[in-house]
Write an enzyme that holds these catalytic residues in place. Structure first.
Site, PDB file in Angstrom:
ATOM      1  N   LEU A 103      32.175  60.660  15.745  1.00 38.72           N
ATOM      2  CA  LEU A 103      31.113  61.364  15.004  1.00 38.72           C
ATOM      3  C   LEU A 103      31.107  62.870  15.282  1.00 38.72           C
ATOM      4  CD1 LEU A 103      28.175  58.763  15.354  1.00 38.72           C
ATOM      5  CD2 LEU A 103      29.863  58.986  13.507  1.00 38.72           C
TER       6      LEU A 103
ATOM      7  N   GLN B  65      41.246  66.198  14.591  1.00 32.77           N
ATOM      8  CA  GLN B  65      40.734  67.553  14.477  1.00 32.77           C
ATOM      9  C   GLN B  65      41.422  68.029  13.198  1.00 32.77           C
ATOM     10  OE1 GLN B  65      39.807  70.831  13.868  1.00 32.77           O
ATOM     11  NE2 GLN B  65      41.927  71.135  14.487  1.00 32.77           N
TER      12      GLN B  65
ATOM     13  N   TYR C 274      47.856  72.878  14.188  1.00 34.48           N
ATOM     14  CA  TYR C 274      47.490  71.644  13.478  1.00 34.48           C
ATOM     15  C   TYR C 274      48.723  70.983  12.874  1.00 34.48           C
ATOM     16  CZ  TYR C 274      45.625  68.894   9.519  1.00 34.48           C
ATOM     17  OH  TYR C 274      45.364  67.911   8.599  1.00 34.48           O
TER      18      TYR C 274
ATOM     19  N   LYS D 206      50.663  67.533  13.969  1.00 34.22           N
ATOM     20  CA  LYS D 206      50.832  66.414  13.023  1.00 34.22           C
ATOM     21  C   LYS D 206      52.308  66.002  12.978  1.00 34.22           C
ATOM     22  CE  LYS D 206      46.732  65.583  11.003  1.00 34.22           C
ATOM     23  NZ  LYS D 206      46.094  64.267  10.961  1.00 34.22           N
TER      24      LYS D 206
ATOM     25  N   ASN E 191      45.958  68.880  -0.621  1.00 38.64           N
ATOM     26  CA  ASN E 191      44.546  69.216  -0.382  1.00 38.64           C
ATOM     27  C   ASN E 191      43.658  68.169  -1.038  1.00 38.64           C
ATOM     28  OD1 ASN E 191      45.772  71.821   0.304  1.00 38.64           O
ATOM     29  ND2 ASN E 191      43.644  72.492   0.349  1.00 38.64           N
TER      30      ASN E 191
ATOM     31  N   VAL F  45      37.676  73.455   0.323  1.00 37.60           N
ATOM     32  CA  VAL F  45      37.155  74.506  -0.564  1.00 37.60           C
ATOM     33  C   VAL F  45      36.397  73.929  -1.769  1.00 37.60           C
ATOM     34  CG1 VAL F  45      39.333  74.767  -1.849  1.00 37.60           C
ATOM     35  CG2 VAL F  45      37.765  76.691  -1.714  1.00 37.60           C
TER      36      VAL F  45
HETATM   37  N1  LIG Z   1      41.004  66.807   3.753  1.00 38.36           N
HETATM   38  C1  LIG Z   1      42.263  67.182   3.490  1.00 38.36           C
HETATM   39  O1  LIG Z   1      42.511  67.937   2.536  1.00 38.36           O
HETATM   40  C2  LIG Z   1      43.399  66.675   4.335  1.00 38.36           C
HETATM   41  C3  LIG Z   1      44.697  67.090   4.007  1.00 38.36           C
HETATM   42  C4  LIG Z   1      45.754  66.620   4.785  1.00 38.36           C
HETATM   43  C5  LIG Z   1      45.522  65.724   5.828  1.00 38.36           C
HETATM   44  N2  LIG Z   1      44.239  65.362   6.132  1.00 38.36           N
HETATM   45  C6  LIG Z   1      44.035  64.447   7.247  1.00 38.36           C
HETATM   46  O2  LIG Z   1      43.253  63.361   6.772  1.00 38.36           O
HETATM   47  C7  LIG Z   1      42.449  62.860   7.832  1.00 38.36           C
HETATM   48  C8  LIG Z   1      40.983  62.790   7.409  1.00 38.36           C
HETATM   49  O3  LIG Z   1      40.534  64.108   7.124  1.00 38.36           O
HETATM   50  P1  LIG Z   1      39.088  64.423   6.521  1.00 38.36           P
HETATM   51  O4  LIG Z   1      39.247  65.537   5.566  1.00 38.36           O
HETATM   52  O5  LIG Z   1      38.446  63.173   6.081  1.00 38.36           O
HETATM   53  O6  LIG Z   1      38.354  65.032   7.808  1.00 38.36           O
HETATM   54  P2  LIG Z   1      36.958  64.612   8.475  1.00 38.36           P
HETATM   55  O7  LIG Z   1      36.695  65.675   9.511  1.00 38.36           O
HETATM   56  O8  LIG Z   1      35.928  64.381   7.437  1.00 38.36           O
HETATM   57  O9  LIG Z   1      37.302  63.230   9.182  1.00 38.36           O
HETATM   58  C9  LIG Z   1      37.862  63.141  10.461  1.00 38.36           C
HETATM   59  C10 LIG Z   1      37.084  62.095  11.234  1.00 38.36           C
HETATM   60  O10 LIG Z   1      37.679  61.937  12.529  1.00 38.36           O
HETATM   61  C11 LIG Z   1      36.653  61.857  13.493  1.00 38.36           C
HETATM   62  N3  LIG Z   1      37.184  62.313  14.780  1.00 38.36           N
HETATM   63  C12 LIG Z   1      37.554  63.569  15.114  1.00 38.36           C
HETATM   64  N4  LIG Z   1      37.988  63.608  16.385  1.00 38.36           N
HETATM   65  C13 LIG Z   1      37.910  62.340  16.857  1.00 38.36           C
HETATM   66  C14 LIG Z   1      38.197  61.740  18.116  1.00 38.36           C
HETATM   67  N5  LIG Z   1      38.651  62.473  19.146  1.00 38.36           N
HETATM   68  N6  LIG Z   1      38.000  60.422  18.260  1.00 38.36           N
HETATM   69  C15 LIG Z   1      37.515  59.675  17.237  1.00 38.36           C
HETATM   70  N7  LIG Z   1      37.205  60.184  16.032  1.00 38.36           N
HETATM   71  C16 LIG Z   1      37.403  61.508  15.843  1.00 38.36           C
HETATM   72  C17 LIG Z   1      35.541  62.763  12.961  1.00 38.36           C
HETATM   73  O11 LIG Z   1      34.268  62.483  13.500  1.00 38.36           O
HETATM   74  C18 LIG Z   1      35.614  62.479  11.471  1.00 38.36           C
HETATM   75  O12 LIG Z   1      34.782  61.409  11.099  1.00 38.36           O
HETATM   76  C19 LIG Z   1      42.717  63.764   9.030  1.00 38.36           C
HETATM   77  O13 LIG Z   1      43.699  63.164   9.829  1.00 38.36           O
HETATM   78  C20 LIG Z   1      43.250  65.030   8.402  1.00 38.36           C
HETATM   79  O14 LIG Z   1      44.055  65.756   9.299  1.00 38.36           O
HETATM   80  C21 LIG Z   1      43.178  65.824   5.412  1.00 38.36           C
END
Ligand SMILES: NC(=O)c1ccc[n+]([C@@H]2O[C@H](COP(=O)([O-])OP(=O)(O)OC[C@H]3O[C@@H](n4cnc5c(N)ncnc54)[C@H](O)[C@@H]3O)[C@@H](O)[C@H]2O)c1
Length: 315
Positions: A33, A76, A145, A149, A174, A188
């Site tokens: 969370l 993160q 980051y 990854k 994205n 964004v």
């Molecule tokens: N949103 C994008 O455009 C995008 C693009 C490429 C990759 N991603 C990847 O997709 C995944 C989800 O991204 P999102 O946009 O939903 O982000 P988000 O921040 O909404 O979700 C990440 C979740 O991980 C949880 N979290 C963070 N650190 C944690 C820990 N140490 N232990 C347990 N839970 C933890 C957070 O509380 C959150 O609920 C991530 O791995 C992100 O790197 C997202």
């Protein structure tokens, strides 16, 4: 199947948890969370408040739920934060991920498939004009980051070979859609919807200088990401690495105009200097994914669906 979704209280993970429940799976969410919210976790999913950096708690969570597959979305997830605090990024995205891999491969574990949320938007570095980065494009990560990854992708290959843990790496472009947090530094689309509805100016950061149309991105609707995850968790994706995007290039200014038009608000933008660490252009070739998930949701339709969330169902 019993499926664990890490990060399932966050934006993308909560949609995956929902999609898996609709497909008839038994779902649990693991999340600390930190950026996610308890209210995002579907009521039918079991919830474990757990930080992946806590090895013992991660192991006991997996022992308790006994998942057969894992969708690893927890991270993160901000490039900007990773630049400011690379140790935090490594602690969560590499060491936390490793704790999860160890728990998935310890004796008695039933995990037979692991799907990882990687980043197509950051891992390939700058994508030159007119080109799209496909899965064979050499990775040129430039932020902690993206570097972390990519490191975790390498660890997955290692666990595939040495611990017999089959995995699929999904490199997202994205991602946007309902429930994305407008208060963070990434996302964004969510930031623009929230700003436009609050009557604020939308800030277009320059691509090479203040006043230009901004960076070029490939915006993919969250439902397409969910479909790809479900297919990969079912073991129906053959490729070990697959881009998830649309192949369409959109500038920040085009996006801002599209959102203002949809909301029927005046288009008032402020133009900022380029942000440190932002790539100028990132567009993916996701034609392999199209074979599995079909034609992706066009940006216009995805923005229409997202608008419904921000204007009618704000929670
Ligand atoms: N949103 C994008 O455009 C995008 C693009 C490429 C990759 N991603 C990847 O997709 C995944 C989800 O991204 P999102 O946009 O939903 O982000 P988000 O921040 O909404 O979700 C990440 C979740 O991980 C949880 N979290 C963070 N650190 C944690 C820990 N140490 N232990 C347990 N839970 C933890 C957070 O509380 C959150 O609920 C991530 O791995 C992100 O790197 C997202």
């Amino acid at each position: 199947m019993r499926i664990l979704v890490t990060g399932g209280a966050g934006f993308i993970g909560s949609h995956i948890a929902e999609g898996l429940l609709e497909a008839g799976h038994e779902v649990a969410v693991l999340d600390n969370l930190s950026t996610g919210h308890r209210k995002n976790v579907p009521a039918a999913a079991k919830f474990y408040e757990c930080d992946l950096r806590n090895d013992d708690l991660t192991r006991s969570t997996l022992r308790d739920f006994r998942p057969e597959a894992v969708s690893h979305q927890a991270a993160q997830a901000s490039v900007a934060i990773s630049v400011r605090d690379p140790r935090l990024d490594a602690a969560v995205n590499v060491l936390g991920g490793l704790n999860l891999l160890e728990a998935c491969t310890e004796q008695g574990s039933q995990v037979r498939r692991f799907v990882f949320a990687s980043t197509g938007g950051a891992i390939y570095g700058e994508v030159p004009a007119e080109l799209r980065a496909d899965e064979a494009t050499v990775a040129r990560p430039s932020s902690p980051y993206a570097i972390h990854k990519l490191a975790f992708e390498g660890l997955l290959a290692c666990y595939r070979d040495t611990r017999n843990l089959p995995s699929t790496i999904l490199r997202y472009a994205n991602v946007y859609g309902p429930r994305q947090d407008p208060h963070g530094e990434a996302g964004v689309v969510a930031i623009f919807f929230a700003a436009a509805l609050a009557g604020k100016k939308l800030r277009v950061n320059g691509r090479s200088q203040a006043g230009d149309a901004g960076c070029v991105r490939d915006y993919v609707y969250v439902a397409d990401v969910v479909r790809a995850n479900i297919l990969a968790l079912d073991g129906r994706v053959e490729q070990p690495i697959m881009n998830i995007g649309t192949g369409e290039a959109t500038t920040t200014e085009e996006l801002a105009r599209g959102i203002c038009q949809r909301l029927g608000v005046e288009q008032t933008f402020e133009y900022g200097v380029p942000r440190l660490g932002d790539l100028e252009r990132s567009v993916l070739d996701a034609s392999i994914a199209f074979r599995y998930i079909g034609t992706p949701v066009p940006l216009a339709e995805g923005l229409d669906r997202t608008k419904v969330f921000y204007t009618e169902r704000r929670d």
